[in-house]
Design an enzyme around this catalytic site. Structure first.
Site, PDB file in Angstrom:
ATOM      1  N   ASN A  60       0.874  -1.173   0.000  1.00  0.00           N
ATOM      2  CA  ASN A  60       0.000   0.000   0.000  1.00  0.00           C
ATOM      3  C   ASN A  60       0.913   1.225   0.000  1.00  0.00           C
ATOM      4  O   ASN A  60       1.524   1.540   1.015  1.00  0.00           O
ATOM      5  CB  ASN A  60      -0.885  -0.035   1.255  1.00  0.00           C
ATOM      6  CG  ASN A  60      -1.730   1.219   1.400  1.00  0.00           C
ATOM      7  OD1 ASN A  60      -1.770   2.059   0.499  1.00  0.00           O
ATOM      8  ND2 ASN A  60      -2.398   1.356   2.527  1.00  0.00           N
ATOM      9  N   LYS A 100       0.156   4.281  -0.257  1.00  0.00           N
ATOM     10  CA  LYS A 100      -0.464   5.462   0.369  1.00  0.00           C
ATOM     11  C   LYS A 100      -0.217   6.699  -0.503  1.00  0.00           C
ATOM     12  O   LYS A 100      -0.146   6.573  -1.724  1.00  0.00           O
ATOM     13  CB  LYS A 100       0.046   5.626   1.809  1.00  0.00           C
ATOM     14  CG  LYS A 100      -0.140   4.330   2.620  1.00  0.00           C
ATOM     15  CD  LYS A 100       0.061   4.512   4.091  1.00  0.00           C
ATOM     16  CE  LYS A 100      -0.138   3.173   4.799  1.00  0.00           C
ATOM     17  NZ  LYS A 100      -0.041   3.241   6.241  1.00  0.00           N
ATOM     18  N   GLU A 143      -6.776   4.734   8.013  1.00  0.00           N
ATOM     19  CA  GLU A 143      -6.548   6.157   7.694  1.00  0.00           C
ATOM     20  C   GLU A 143      -7.783   6.767   7.034  1.00  0.00           C
ATOM     21  O   GLU A 143      -8.095   7.933   7.246  1.00  0.00           O
ATOM     22  CB  GLU A 143      -5.294   6.283   6.812  1.00  0.00           C
ATOM     23  CG  GLU A 143      -4.030   6.045   7.636  1.00  0.00           C
ATOM     24  CD  GLU A 143      -2.874   5.423   6.871  1.00  0.00           C
ATOM     25  OE1 GLU A 143      -2.878   5.447   5.622  1.00  0.00           O
ATOM     26  OE2 GLU A 143      -1.948   4.902   7.533  1.00  0.00           O
ATOM     27  N   GLU A 189      -5.036  -4.969  10.586  1.00  0.00           N
ATOM     28  CA  GLU A 189      -4.034  -3.930  10.790  1.00  0.00           C
ATOM     29  C   GLU A 189      -4.306  -3.182  12.093  1.00  0.00           C
ATOM     30  O   GLU A 189      -5.101  -2.238  12.118  1.00  0.00           O
ATOM     31  CB  GLU A 189      -4.077  -2.919   9.638  1.00  0.00           C
ATOM     32  CG  GLU A 189      -3.759  -3.501   8.278  1.00  0.00           C
ATOM     33  CD  GLU A 189      -3.172  -2.448   7.342  1.00  0.00           C
ATOM     34  OE1 GLU A 189      -2.064  -2.677   6.852  1.00  0.00           O
ATOM     35  OE2 GLU A 189      -3.807  -1.402   7.132  1.00  0.00           O
ATOM     36  N   GLY A 225       2.879   2.235  10.753  1.00  0.00           N
ATOM     37  CA  GLY A 225       3.847   3.319  10.589  1.00  0.00           C
ATOM     38  C   GLY A 225       4.579   3.699  11.867  1.00  0.00           C
ATOM     39  O   GLY A 225       5.216   4.746  11.930  1.00  0.00           O
ATOM     40  N   SER A 265       3.787  -2.212  10.324  1.00  0.00           N
ATOM     41  CA  SER A 265       5.246  -2.266  10.519  1.00  0.00           C
ATOM     42  C   SER A 265       5.861  -3.614  10.134  1.00  0.00           C
ATOM     43  O   SER A 265       6.774  -4.099  10.811  1.00  0.00           O
ATOM     44  CB  SER A 265       5.619  -1.897  11.965  1.00  0.00           C
ATOM     45  OG  SER A 265       5.199  -0.572  12.267  1.00  0.00           O
TER      46      SER A 265
HETATM   47  O1  LIG Z   1      -1.063   0.704   6.863  1.00  0.00           O
HETATM   48  C1  LIG Z   1      -0.312  -0.171   6.458  1.00  0.00           C
HETATM   49  C2  LIG Z   1      -0.596  -0.876   5.209  1.00  0.00           C
HETATM   50  O2  LIG Z   1      -1.881  -0.614   4.759  1.00  0.00           O
HETATM   51  C3  LIG Z   1       0.916  -0.525   7.191  1.00  0.00           C
HETATM   52  O3  LIG Z   1       1.810   0.518   7.111  1.00  0.00           O
HETATM   53  P1  LIG Z   1       3.308   0.306   7.645  1.00  0.00           P
HETATM   54  O4  LIG Z   1       3.825  -0.952   7.020  1.00  0.00           O
HETATM   55  O5  LIG Z   1       4.039   1.535   7.169  1.00  0.00           O
HETATM   56  O6  LIG Z   1       3.217   0.209   9.122  1.00  0.00           O
END
Ligand SMILES: O=C(CO)COP(=O)(O)O
Length: 256
Positions: free
Chosen positions: A9, A11, A99, A169, A175, A214
């Site tokens: 992803n 983002k 998010e 998640e 993150g 993460s």
């Molecule tokens: O939100 C995420 C994937 O959709 C996970 O993000 P991270 O791997 O940066 O923690």
């Protein structure tokens, strides 16, 4: 046996140059890698470019997207429809990411509507679920995940989950570098599967449940060694070809 799916992803990250470099790098890294489905979800702006690059590459990278809206066409300024995503070859569509739930006030019901809309158009929903840190500390993790899944089950039946992907998640792990331990993630994944099994053991057995939050090359193997963790939804580490490919390779190896 469930086939593992590792999805990146991206983002709100990217530029034409970045998309091009990342996809070329991934194509090279993933040559000859089998036994895992690898998908990427670039920002919608770059789907066209991504589709072209993936078409030229040798690896079978699956194209995805980060969101879909709930109307097919018409006066809905700024919206993107399932058919538009399909037009660019995107098949695996993330919905309900925390998010979007947080910054765009997306409710369980609204996410369930997106789920139904994707299925109706033959696309694969990647349904994100997960608890906040406060909910985690209050011991509400499984209840929150069950509620988020029930928004789909109660409106569309448990069979709607057939062929879909669930991404667990935990919000506090996204993150932050504060990943859930593989044991904790396994426990939650098993509980999610058990919740679905109350309605249909068949569907529960088949549904792919990814872990996200993460995930890095260093911890990926430990997750994939768990029986109920069928892949990963990767944020930060998916922006680097080498690290994302390393995670995909770890899944292929562990789920052989
Ligand atoms: O939100 C995420 C994937 O959709 C996970 O993000 P991270 O791997 O940066 O923690």
């Amino acid at each position: 046996m469930r086939h593992p799916v590792v999805m990146g992803n991206w983002k709100l990250n990217g530029s034409k140059e970045m998309v091009s470099n990342l996809l070329k790098g991934l194509d090279a890294e993933l040559k000859g890698v089998e036994g895992v489905d690898v998908a990427v979800a670039p920002p919608a702006m770059y789907l066209d470019l991504a589709e072209q690059l993936i078409g030229k590459g040798e690896s079978k990278i699956i194209l995805g997207a980060q969101n879909v809206d709930v109307n097919a066409s018409g006066a809905f300024t700024g919206d993107i429809s399932p058919e538009m995503l399909k037009d660019f070859g995107a098949s695996h569509i993330i919905i309900g990411h925390s998010e979007r739930r947080e910054y765009h006030n997306e409710s369980d019901e609204f996410v369930a509507k997106k789920f139904a809309f994707l299925k109706e158009h033959g696309l694969t929903p990647v349904l994100c679920i997960g608890e906040s840190e406060a909910q985690n500390e209050a011991g509400e993790t499984v209840a929150v995940c069950a509620r988020q899944i029930d928004a789909v089950i109660n409106t569309q039946g448990v069979e709607a989950l057939d062929g879909a992907i669930i991404a667990y998640e935990p919000i506090w792990a996204i993150g932050t570098g504060k990943a859930a331990t593989a044991d904790d993630a396994q426990r939650i994944h098993a509980a999610i599967r058990a919740h679905i099994a109350e309605k249909s053991e068949e569907v529960a057995k088949k549904v792919v449940i990814q872990y996200g939050g993460s995930v890095k090359p260093e911890n990926a193997e430990a997750y994939f060694a768990q029986p109920d963790i069928d892949g990963a939804l990767v944020g930060g580490a998916a922006l680097n070809a080498e690290s994302f490919a390393a995670i995909a390779k770890a899944a292929a190896k562990a789920k052989k």
